[in-house]
Design an enzyme around this catalytic site. Structure first.
Site, short mmCIF file in Angstrom:
data_model
loop_
_atom_site.label_atom_id
_atom_site.label_comp_id
_atom_site.label_asym_id
_atom_site.label_seq_id
_atom_site.Cartn_x
_atom_site.Cartn_y
_atom_site.Cartn_z
N GLU A 35 85.36 28.00 -13.70
CA GLU A 35 83.90 27.87 -13.83
C GLU A 35 83.54 27.88 -15.31
OE1 GLU A 35 80.00 27.66 -13.98
OE2 GLU A 35 81.13 27.25 -12.13
N GLN A 36 82.74 26.90 -15.74
CA GLN A 36 82.42 26.79 -17.16
C GLN A 36 81.48 27.89 -17.66
OE1 GLN A 36 80.40 23.20 -18.26
NE2 GLN A 36 78.83 23.40 -16.66
N ARG A 67 69.69 31.59 -3.00
CA ARG A 67 70.93 30.98 -3.48
C ARG A 67 71.86 32.02 -4.13
NH1 ARG A 67 72.47 25.61 -4.93
NH2 ARG A 67 70.43 24.92 -4.25
N TYR A 89 59.17 28.63 2.67
CA TYR A 89 59.87 29.44 3.66
C TYR A 89 60.15 30.81 3.06
CZ TYR A 89 63.98 27.33 1.24
OH TYR A 89 64.89 26.87 0.32
#
Length: 394
Positions: free
Chosen positions: A32-33, A105, A214
């Site tokens: 992962e950068q 998220r 939502y």
């Protein structure tokens, strides 16, 4: 044969790919950068087709516990808030075999990351920017920004819409600006007073714009996404901040639920929406693509994350079904391509549907929706069966 995969990208697609590979007896290393894996505040919708994969990985209960189960899908007019259609989602587990979940998220990323750290300890490496890739007959590798490289049996480019792996494989793409700019914000419900969004997946329709609301975290947070047709701003990215004033101006005169969320939000992120033609080839030898790197999707089907998860499971399963790696990667592409093309096309269609025209055009577009809303929810289930009823783990 156990395969050692190198995955570029530690987002939803990359983390899910590592877990699916482990599920089928393979190993994986994620590069992962970013220096730390974190997400700007935003909600995400996990439909039943993606929940099947989380269930197979033993993570569905954790996701449900951190998320919110909407009562219905709903369409309303943006200014008056008048209901156009409502379809129950309570029977989704019975119809599609899994629920529909709204989740922050960051919460989903944390569930996936913790599972990776438990099942594949030491496999996640941050601050690892990938600039290109190489391969030979026996291995594939990403070249890192510092000049080093890491060998694996295969390389999976899950590095998003600006994928370095995709760029080398296919060259610079020429995305088409859709003429739409999207806003997003998250606000604690306790700050919203009496103007709280309904406990549904609600699309608010207007002329040249629409919004989606939502709830998240058991109903403690309200999520807002607003899409506006405009041509004067074209920056593509998830972390670009706009202003409260500009967001309110874009939705001036709209229902208080919408304007209240915008007004109470601490941060207002916006990004220009670009469309890309589907790729017909995702693999090059021992190198393949996954998720947004090969089929970036407009947000009008809420399927970006779900389709990346489907990619991950099908890829990992196919690697176990074929003795030749390159054959497996080609089969993975052939299996997934028709479905992802269809979802991309439907998202484009929804973009046009959601932005109603005035007068007769509004009646032509919304009349069938109003009638559909009066029908039994099983009819809605039948219309969505191709999408939500698809179970790659079956």
């Amino acid at each position: 044969m156990q395969i050692n995969a190198i995955i570029t990208g530690g987002g939803i697609g990359g983390l899910t790919a590592a877990l699916c590979l482990h599920h089928f007896g393979h190993s994986a290393r994620i590069l992962e950068q970013a220096k730390t894996i974190k997400e700007v505040g935003a909600g995400i919708q996990i439909s039943p087709n993606a929940m099947h994969i989380l269930r197979a990985l033993g993570l569905d209960k954790a996701v449900i516990a951190k998320g919110f189960l909407p009562k219905a899908s709903q369409m309303r007019t943006g200014r008056e808030g008048r209901e156009i259609m409502t379809s129950s989602m309570a029977d989704y587990p019975a119809i599609f075999g899994a629920p529909y979940v709204h989740i922050h998220r960051a919460d989903l990323i944390n569930v996936l990351r913790e599972a990776v750290e438990e099942r594949l300890p030491g496999s996640l490496q941050t601050d690892c920017a990938v600039s290109s890739y190489g391969q030979d007959k026996a291995s594939a590798w990403p070249s890192l920004a510092d000049g080093s490289h890491i060998d694996g049996d295969i390389l999976i480019g899950a590095d998003g819409i600006k994928s370095a792996i995709r760029q080398q494989m296919h060259g610079d793409d020429r995305p088409r600006f859709t003429g739409n700019v999207a806003w997003r914000a998250v606000v604690p419900v306790e700050n919203l007073g009496r103007h709280v969004p309904p406990p549904n997946a609600t699309v608010w329709l207007g002329a040249g714009k629409h919004a989606v609301t939502y709830l998240l975290r058991g109903g403690a947070l309200a999520n807002f996404v607003g899409v506006v047709e405009r041509s004067d701003w074209r920056e593509e990215g998830w972390t670009i901040q706009g202003s409260r004033r500009d967001a309110l101006a874009d939705f001036a005169g709209w229902h208080p639920i919408i304007t209240n969320i915008i007004d109470k939000a601490d941060a207002h992120y916006r990004w220009a929406l670009f469309d890309r033609a589907p790729l017909n080839q995702w693999s090059d030898g021992r190198v393949t693509l996954l998720g947004d790197a090969c089929h970036p999707m407009l947000p009008f089907m809420a399927q970006g994350a779900a389709q990346a998860m489907e990619d991950a499971y099908v890829l990992a399963r196919t690697l176990g079904e074929q003795s030749d790696i390159e054959t497996a990667l080609q089969q993975y592409c052939r299996t997934r391509l028709p479905r992802t093309k269809k979802v991309q096309a439907q998202a484009q269609s929804n973009m046009r549907l959601f932005h109603q025209g005035p007068g007769p055009a509004r009646l032509i577009r919304h009349g069938p929706l109003w009638l559909a809303g009066k029908a039994h929810s099983k009819l809605a289930g039948n219309a969505l069966a191709w999408l939500y009823g698809h179970n790659v783990t079956a």
